[in-house]
Scaffold this motif. Sequence first.
Motif, PDB file in Angstrom:
ATOM      1  N   THR A 171      15.256  15.761  -3.832  1.00 37.41           N
ATOM      2  CA  THR A 171      14.848  15.584  -2.280  1.00 37.41           C
ATOM      3  C   THR A 171      16.081  15.232  -1.936  1.00 37.41           C
ATOM      4  O   THR A 171      16.724  15.853  -0.877  1.00 37.41           O
ATOM      5  CB  THR A 171      13.766  14.772  -2.009  1.00 37.41           C
ATOM      6  N   ASP A 177       8.182  11.833  -0.136  1.00 36.30           N
ATOM      7  CA  ASP A 177       7.975  12.000   1.203  1.00 36.30           C
ATOM      8  C   ASP A 177       6.633  11.328   1.486  1.00 36.30           C
ATOM      9  O   ASP A 177       5.456  11.777   1.339  1.00 36.30           O
ATOM     10  CB  ASP A 177       8.159  13.508   1.331  1.00 36.30           C
ATOM     11  N   PRO A 178       6.714  10.205   2.628  1.00 34.46           N
ATOM     12  CA  PRO A 178       5.625   9.738   3.087  1.00 34.46           C
ATOM     13  C   PRO A 178       4.626  10.566   3.799  1.00 34.46           C
ATOM     14  O   PRO A 178       3.445  10.215   3.977  1.00 34.46           O
ATOM     15  CB  PRO A 178       5.954   8.392   3.677  1.00 34.46           C
ATOM     16  N   PHE A 179       5.215  11.651   4.167  1.00 35.01           N
ATOM     17  CA  PHE A 179       4.375  12.542   5.154  1.00 35.01           C
ATOM     18  C   PHE A 179       3.846  13.759   4.508  1.00 35.01           C
ATOM     19  O   PHE A 179       3.460  14.648   5.143  1.00 35.01           O
ATOM     20  CB  PHE A 179       5.451  12.828   6.189  1.00 35.01           C
ATOM     21  N   ARG A 180       4.167  13.753   3.287  1.00 38.14           N
ATOM     22  CA  ARG A 180       3.507  14.864   2.347  1.00 38.14           C
ATOM     23  C   ARG A 180       2.082  14.377   1.912  1.00 38.14           C
ATOM     24  O   ARG A 180       2.057  13.243   1.458  1.00 38.14           O
ATOM     25  CB  ARG A 180       4.299  15.425   1.392  1.00 38.14           C
ATOM     26  N   ARG A 181       1.020  14.919   1.990  1.00 40.25           N
ATOM     27  CA  ARG A 181      -0.593  14.615   1.615  1.00 40.25           C
ATOM     28  C   ARG A 181      -0.301  13.938   0.362  1.00 40.25           C
ATOM     29  O   ARG A 181      -1.005  12.951  -0.077  1.00 40.25           O
ATOM     30  CB  ARG A 181      -1.449  15.476   1.953  1.00 40.25           C
ATOM     31  N   PRO A 195      12.402  20.544  -3.178  1.00 37.79           N
ATOM     32  CA  PRO A 195      12.370  18.985  -2.945  1.00 37.79           C
ATOM     33  C   PRO A 195      11.029  18.788  -3.355  1.00 37.79           C
ATOM     34  O   PRO A 195      10.404  19.079  -2.487  1.00 37.79           O
ATOM     35  CB  PRO A 195      12.798  18.827  -1.529  1.00 37.79           C
ATOM     36  N   GLY A 252       0.870  -1.230   0.075  1.00 36.19           N
ATOM     37  CA  GLY A 252      -0.173  -0.007  -0.024  1.00 36.19           C
ATOM     38  C   GLY A 252       0.680   1.167  -0.055  1.00 36.19           C
ATOM     39  O   GLY A 252       0.494   2.293  -0.473  1.00 36.19           O
ATOM     40  N   THR A 253       2.026   1.383   0.545  1.00 42.25           N
ATOM     41  CA  THR A 253       2.871   2.418   0.692  1.00 42.25           C
ATOM     42  C   THR A 253       4.143   2.087  -0.492  1.00 42.25           C
ATOM     43  O   THR A 253       4.195   2.968  -1.328  1.00 42.25           O
ATOM     44  CB  THR A 253       3.604   2.569   1.897  1.00 42.25           C
ATOM     45  N   HIS A 254       4.720   1.135  -0.149  1.00 43.03           N
ATOM     46  CA  HIS A 254       5.822   0.798  -1.057  1.00 43.03           C
ATOM     47  C   HIS A 254       5.596  -0.014  -2.416  1.00 43.03           C
ATOM     48  O   HIS A 254       6.398  -0.253  -3.317  1.00 43.03           O
ATOM     49  CB  HIS A 254       7.149   0.424  -0.487  1.00 43.03           C
TER      50      HIS A 254
END
Lengths: 336, 336
Positions: free
Chosen positions: A223, A328-332, A324, A53-55
């Motif tokens: 980045t 980035d997993p923490f950017r929406r 950058p 789901g993420t990677h």
Amino acid sequence: MKTSEDRLIRQIARLGKSQRQLGLPLGIGDDAALLEPKPGYQIILTCDWFLEGTHFLRRKHPPDSVGWKCLARALSDIAAMGGRPRCFLLSLAIPDALTGRWLAEFLKGLRRAAREFRCALAGGDTTRKAEVGISITVVGEIRGRQALHRAGARPGDLIFVSGVLGMAELGLKRLRRGGMPSGKPNPLVTKHLYPEPRLALGQWLAQSKATTALMDLSDGLSTDLARLCAASCVGAHVDLAQLPCWAPPKRKQERAKPNNSNSEALQAALNGGDDYELLFTVAPKSVKRIPETYSGLRLTCIGQVTRSRHLVLSTPTGRRVLSPRGWDPFRRKSQG
Amino acid sequence: MKTSEDRLIRQIARLGKSQRQLGLPLGIGDDAALLEPKPGYQIILTCDWFLEGTHFLRRKHPPDSVGWKCLARALSDIAAMGGRPRCFLLSLAIPDALTGRWLAEFLKGLRRAAREFRCALAGGDTTRKAEVGISITVVGEIRGRQALHRAGARPGDLIFVSGVLGMAELGLKRLRRGGMPSGKPNPLVTKHLYPEPRLALGQWLAQSKATTALMDLSDGLSTDLARLCAASCVGAHVDLAQLPCWAPPKRKQERAKPNNSNSEALQAALNGGDDYELLFTVAPKSVKRIPETYSGLRLTCIGQVTRSRHLVLSTPTGRRVLSPRGWDPFRRKSQG
């Protein structure tokens, strides 16, 4: 009597054979693994998530590519120090339903990468979970104080990258559009599914002593270059025209070569993640020691380190700030 | 310019201070960490999952106990080899909504455990995920070939455990029933939330040379003893009457002492997980070297290693087979 978890561990443990030959006095099956350090060497430690789901997506990514890639990308961090891999630990969370065929294929890909990059499975932890979760820890080694860091770039140094940038991002887009390609493998999709950590190049750079800073490109040039510059307290000036971008071969006789007129390929080269190429800086006096290719892998100078701590991009229409915009997993929302 | 992920890493990196003093030439913020191995020592490697929904519940477990416990249980594997911890890597997957107060409390618990057990944060990987996922890798060390394995128990050896068994399981039940206890801490809930890896005892056992096999009790005695016996190619005979079970103090003056008439406490001692006590075997000639307590921690002989490869439990009503009924993430229903 074996528990179900014990059975699963036995299946995974087949990857860890001949561990004694690899300097592992004790591997899978005990509480922990033992590693015999080499005198005069430092130990390199790194860990990497690889989450469904993420990677990766279970429907799009073949299980053997999940096995290959989870190790390959962790090994890229060893390459980024100039080190040599020794062994790895596998933390695997997996749904019950996938412990058959999916797991077998996953382990096949993992075994192939472990052999290819000479990195033995030393241990790990397994648990059940609705989604696949993988965390890989790689232990590497490097002689004396040869390890290359992100900090070390000095104003005036030249900035190099290996390979062609953005291919993995273009491969992911193609995979998302069309599912798994049938017929002959597409080089973009292959680059996304089965990346190759640049271990040999990293080791050569660490030994050559020409390199002042080194890191791998996992989250995209914009980045990662910002990270290298921040660690080195410098800025950078990148020339868009020099970026080694992907260009499809137009005719059978014609080889793939850079073509910076393609906007999608340019954006992918600037911001696309998952390339696992190397980014490094070289003092001007050492530049002549950097060859055009290393074992067939292109090395391209893309710009210069600056004293002013900004990242600037030269384009045909003028200069602009290079922000950058990589992974980035923490950017929406993902950008670029 | 910092990305959101870079900011999160900076917050976590505050745990990794003074890393140079701890033999870590390079820690958080680069591609990988570097560790200076000590001459004459072996490196111990272990990793451990700690997942929301599987190993802890966000509503029941305070975040600082999640931070403490994820490291403490990984350290227990170092204790189980007789080793000394050096450093750890933190793989953290976390929802955006928890990067404020929850993360701060989590890091507080983690920092407390890292200080208490002298284990420095060396690196890690962070990513965003709807559920909290943690994988901890601990690197330890042990002199020469002192490490104790699961394989090594011989027929006739006596079987010992440290502490009182089943307390963590009883604590979990209490936590599930009543939520977080208010007022003064309950010893069962405390044992479940803040377990203590038996590092000092493990190191002493490795140095004493009286011990033939050693492991930690993480999944329950019935499951873990079966693993030790399988690794050693032996069986075991356990005397139920000797098990150090939990008994609540009945009067203020009376100290807690074993009380094997309580069926719930007995079941928890046999099959309850998460105690992180040590299980070890001692040759008959060395038994006199095992004290009744080690630094205030009770050491109890619970049975004997047998040549026949079965696990047998002596009870007041006769003998029965001791089946592994401890924690196994791949068994559909938890038993015991």
